[in-house]
Write an enzyme that holds these catalytic residues in place. Structure first.
Site, mmCIF file in Angstrom:
data_model
loop_
_atom_site.group_PDB
_atom_site.id
_atom_site.type_symbol
_atom_site.label_atom_id
_atom_site.label_comp_id
_atom_site.label_asym_id
_atom_site.label_seq_id
_atom_site.Cartn_x
_atom_site.Cartn_y
_atom_site.Cartn_z
ATOM 1 C CB ALA A 12 54.946 85.464 35.527
ATOM 2 N NE ARG A 23 48.898 91.591 47.176
ATOM 3 C CZ ARG A 23 49.333 90.696 45.838
ATOM 4 N NH1 ARG A 23 48.369 90.176 45.868
ATOM 5 N NH2 ARG A 23 50.520 90.933 45.973
ATOM 6 C CD GLU A 34 47.657 86.611 27.224
ATOM 7 O OE1 GLU A 34 49.287 86.843 28.308
ATOM 8 O OE2 GLU A 34 48.050 86.442 26.332
ATOM 9 C CB SER A 40 47.753 83.422 36.236
ATOM 10 O OG SER A 40 48.530 83.440 37.154
ATOM 11 C CB ALA A 42 54.049 77.271 35.793
ATOM 12 C CB CYS A 44 59.050 77.565 34.271
ATOM 13 S SG CYS A 44 59.277 78.641 34.479
ATOM 14 C CG ASP A 287 60.597 86.825 30.340
ATOM 15 O OD1 ASP A 287 61.451 87.009 31.198
ATOM 16 O OD2 ASP A 287 60.637 85.584 29.729
ATOM 17 C CG ASN A 309 56.390 85.936 39.262
ATOM 18 O OD1 ASN A 309 55.569 85.345 38.978
ATOM 19 N ND2 ASN A 309 57.142 84.234 38.306
ATOM 20 C CE1 TYR A 430 78.565 66.234 57.900
ATOM 21 C CE2 TYR A 430 79.186 66.584 60.220
ATOM 22 C CZ TYR A 430 79.465 65.447 58.904
ATOM 23 O OH TYR A 430 79.376 64.289 59.387
HETATM 24 P P1 FAD Z 1 55.631 85.850 29.358
HETATM 25 O O1 FAD Z 1 55.603 84.643 30.067
HETATM 26 O O2 FAD Z 1 55.582 85.612 27.675
HETATM 27 O O3 FAD Z 1 53.929 86.047 28.626
HETATM 28 C C1 FAD Z 1 53.742 88.016 28.339
HETATM 29 C C2 FAD Z 1 51.983 88.090 27.384
HETATM 30 O O4 FAD Z 1 52.074 88.695 26.496
HETATM 31 C C3 FAD Z 1 52.160 86.261 26.750
HETATM 32 O O5 FAD Z 1 51.369 86.006 27.342
HETATM 33 C C4 FAD Z 1 51.119 87.461 25.140
HETATM 34 O O6 FAD Z 1 50.354 86.899 24.612
HETATM 35 C C5 FAD Z 1 51.134 88.740 25.687
HETATM 36 N N1 FAD Z 1 51.267 90.086 24.809
HETATM 37 C C6 FAD Z 1 52.245 89.575 24.083
HETATM 38 N N2 FAD Z 1 52.170 90.876 23.417
HETATM 39 C C7 FAD Z 1 50.361 91.239 23.362
HETATM 40 C C8 FAD Z 1 49.632 92.161 23.081
HETATM 41 N N3 FAD Z 1 50.044 92.870 21.804
HETATM 42 N N4 FAD Z 1 48.144 92.332 23.986
HETATM 43 C C9 FAD Z 1 47.814 91.286 24.713
HETATM 44 N N5 FAD Z 1 49.262 91.178 25.303
HETATM 45 C C10 FAD Z 1 50.420 89.761 24.431
HETATM 46 N N6 FAD Z 1 61.807 80.452 33.957
HETATM 47 C C11 FAD Z 1 62.816 80.730 35.172
HETATM 48 O O7 FAD Z 1 63.199 80.903 35.731
HETATM 49 N N7 FAD Z 1 63.230 78.762 35.316
HETATM 50 C C12 FAD Z 1 62.905 78.040 34.535
HETATM 51 O O8 FAD Z 1 62.701 76.682 34.798
HETATM 52 C C13 FAD Z 1 62.095 78.224 33.897
HETATM 53 N N8 FAD Z 1 61.877 77.445 32.479
HETATM 54 C C14 FAD Z 1 61.123 77.629 31.095
HETATM 55 C C15 FAD Z 1 60.728 76.787 30.557
HETATM 56 C C16 FAD Z 1 60.239 76.578 29.130
HETATM 57 C C17 FAD Z 1 59.896 75.987 28.842
HETATM 58 C C18 FAD Z 1 59.970 78.529 29.331
HETATM 59 C C19 FAD Z 1 59.150 78.799 27.332
HETATM 60 C C20 FAD Z 1 59.763 79.625 29.597
HETATM 61 C C21 FAD Z 1 60.936 78.842 31.317
HETATM 62 N N9 FAD Z 1 61.211 79.968 31.743
HETATM 63 C C22 FAD Z 1 61.416 79.906 33.391
HETATM 64 C C23 FAD Z 1 61.454 81.370 31.782
HETATM 65 C C24 FAD Z 1 59.225 82.132 32.032
HETATM 66 O O9 FAD Z 1 58.578 81.661 32.131
HETATM 67 C C25 FAD Z 1 59.714 83.590 31.686
HETATM 68 O O10 FAD Z 1 60.771 84.326 32.302
HETATM 69 C C26 FAD Z 1 58.228 84.320 31.877
HETATM 70 O O11 FAD Z 1 56.858 83.279 31.730
HETATM 71 C C27 FAD Z 1 58.548 85.413 31.738
HETATM 72 O O12 FAD Z 1 56.641 86.003 31.898
HETATM 73 P P2 FAD Z 1 56.441 87.622 31.955
HETATM 74 O O13 FAD Z 1 55.708 87.252 31.637
HETATM 75 O O14 FAD Z 1 57.389 88.781 31.240
HETATM 76 O O15 FAD Z 1 56.324 86.814 30.012
#
Ligand code: FAD
Length: 450
Positions: A12, A23, A34, A40, A42, A44, A287, A309, A430
């Site tokens: 994300a 852009r 990655e 890219s 979801a 969630c 995260d 995002n 309403y």
């Molecule tokens: P991540 O999705 O953790 O992606 C980080 C990426 O970095 C990973 O793919 C990892 O492989 C890569 N990476 C790490 N270290 C390295 C490295 N050294 N070299 C290369 N690549 C690396 N959020 C909501 O807002 N609403 C929801 O309903 C919700 N439901 C969820 C349900 C589930 C089951 C899960 C797991 C999460 C949910 N979330 C939800 C949380 C949301 O998915 C995360 O907040 C979001 O994915 C965070 O995105 P990110 O890019 O910060 O991190």
């Protein structure tokens, strides 16, 4: 030095940063590394993919490396960044595209770097945690592996260890697939840090009504001969043939920390409003990073896709030379627990008191639609209000319909630091199919104002 933005992590935050940077500045080279096979997607949506509501995992994927290439963003999957040299402005990358091999290592230089390494599922150091049948749910590949396991092995008894919202969503998924489900939680409380006790009681009631058993106990080991067969706890042994770790997420910060990037008080990467870290030209988003909580005014760790995002977009824009900033969050989330929607924003009573606020709490039960309208159901609204100022500090809502729209009204109120009288005066929509003439939020505000 080349004008190149390197992004570490392609979900994300990372992909938002990369797409936005390109852009803003078409001339800039944007390269994403990655370590996993997918970008890219979801995350969630995974509980609903595992439940079969989303038939194909590909529907969770928003953009592929080929699509990103058309936008001018170079994406390398199965490439892990193993080190960042902030003085030399380089990253060391290990190419893991070759199956089984260690992969070649190379360095790449950058003038701007976005760390978007995300989080990992909290993993207890318990014996047997690596047994087949014990799953964490974070990456898409983990979701795919769990669904495959459920299809092929047809397990009958599931155990969720921990009571975070992903654990609760997965308890629902397992139940809907026909499994017996137990949640083993040290505190015995689901969504302990997210909800107050009275609101949690409604969630636990729904879990019990749907056949999910919640037990207070301390899991100490997973047992099994070649595959998980039980979770051993301080209070006994619970048989299972699939187990899910649902104990929350921890920021993935090792790489940043090793490079000298400062972490904040929460243990995630500290940033300013532009998502700049303590190191010049290095950004962090998603995260792996902290957020500013607008109600407390303090850094917080609330890892959500909605925030990742936005933060990624700001980091990418600013790194590419545009003015952009991320204002902060108020801690809004919504989740489904079987027939209920459960939402919160701002502070719970416990959180408000822990930061020294004196608060009053109001909980009302109303109808979500006009009382005579078919399908009208109970809805519970809780408001947390600062006693001295009358300022709204938080809200929690549980009901069947209209929960998400109402929590968003409260989130907006928190963004603008509204007091309870402001809330009472809101002109909310309403019509009988959507709300009663006195919306439950207004009823709650009127009661709180007394
Ligand atoms: P991540 O999705 O953790 O992606 C980080 C990426 O970095 C990973 O793919 C990892 O492989 C890569 N990476 C790490 N270290 C390295 C490295 N050294 N070299 C290369 N690549 C690396 N959020 C909501 O807002 N609403 C929801 O309903 C919700 N439901 C969820 C349900 C589930 C089951 C899960 C797991 C999460 C949910 N979330 C939800 C949380 C949301 O998915 C995360 O907040 C979001 O994915 C965070 O995105 P990110 O890019 O910060 O991190």
């Amino acid at each position: 030095m080349s004008k190149r933005l390197v992004v570490i992590g392609g979900v994300a935050a990372g992909m938002s940063a990369a797409a936005k940077a390109k852009r803003v500045d078409r001339e800039r080279e944007v390269v994403v590394y990655e370590r996993g096979p997918f970008i890219s997607y979801a995350a969630c949506g995974m509980p609903y993919y595992i439940a079969g509501d989303v038939p194909d995992y590909q529907e969770l994927i928003v953009r592929t490396p080929a699509q990103m290439a058309k936008q001018g963003v170079e994406v390398h999957v199965r490439h892990e960044v193993t080190a960042i040299d902030v003085a030399a402005h380089t990253v060391t990358v290990r190419d893991r595209t070759e199956q089984g091999g260690d992969g070649r290592t190379f360095t790449q230089d950058w003038d701007k770097l976005v760390i978007a390494t995300g989080a990992r599922a909290a993993q207890p150091s318990m014996p047997g945690v690596d047994l087949p049948g014990v799953f964490a749910l974070r990456a898409l590949s983990q979701g795919m592996a769990l669904r495959r396991f459920l299809d092929e092995r047809q397990p009958r008894q599931a155990i969720v260890v921990g009571g975070g919202y992903i654990g609760v969503e997965m308890a629902e998924t397992f139940r809907r697939l026909g499994l017996d489900v137990k949640m083993l939680i040290r505190s015995g409380q689901v969504m302990r840090t997210t909800l107050d006790d009275d609101v949690r009681a409604l969630v636990e009631e729904e879990l019990a009504r749907q056949g999910v058993t919640v037990l207070q106990c301390q899991p100490v080991a997973f047992e099994g001969d070649g595959r998980v067969a039980a979770v051993v706890t301080t209070d006994g042994r619970y048989p299972c043939d699939v187990a899910l770790l649902g104990m929350g997420a921890r920021p993935e910060t090792a790489l940043a920390q090793a490079a000298g990037v400062a972490l904040g008080p929460t243990g995630a990467i500290a940033t300013d409003a532009h998502m700049c870290t303590s190191v010049p030209d290095v950004y962090a988003a998603g995260d792996c990073a902290e957020v500013l909580h607008l109600v407390t005014g303090q850094p917080d760790y609330i890892p959500l896709g909605s925030t990742a995002n936005k933060q990624g977009r700001v980091a990418g824009a600013h790194a590419a030379g545009a003015q952009a900033s991320f204002g902060g969050v108020v801690g809004t989330m919504v989740t489904r627990v079987f027939d209920l929607a459960v939402a919160r924003t701002g502070l719970t009573v416990a959180q408000a008191r822990s930061v020294g606020r004196t608060v009053s709490e109001t909980m009302i039960k109303a109808r979500d639609l006009a009382h005579y309208f078919p399908g009208a159901a109970p809805i519970h609204v809780k408001l947390v209000v600062e006693e001295e100022s009358g300022r709204l500090l938080g809200g929690q809502i549980v009901g069947r319909q209209g929960v998400a729209k109402r929590i968003d009204v409260l989130a907006t109120a928190l963004h603008h630091a509204l007091v309870i009288e402001d809330l009472q005066r809101l002109d909310l929509s309403y019509a009988p199919p959507f709300a009663p003439v006195w919306d439950p939020l207004l009823v709650a505000a009127n009661v709180a104002a007394k």
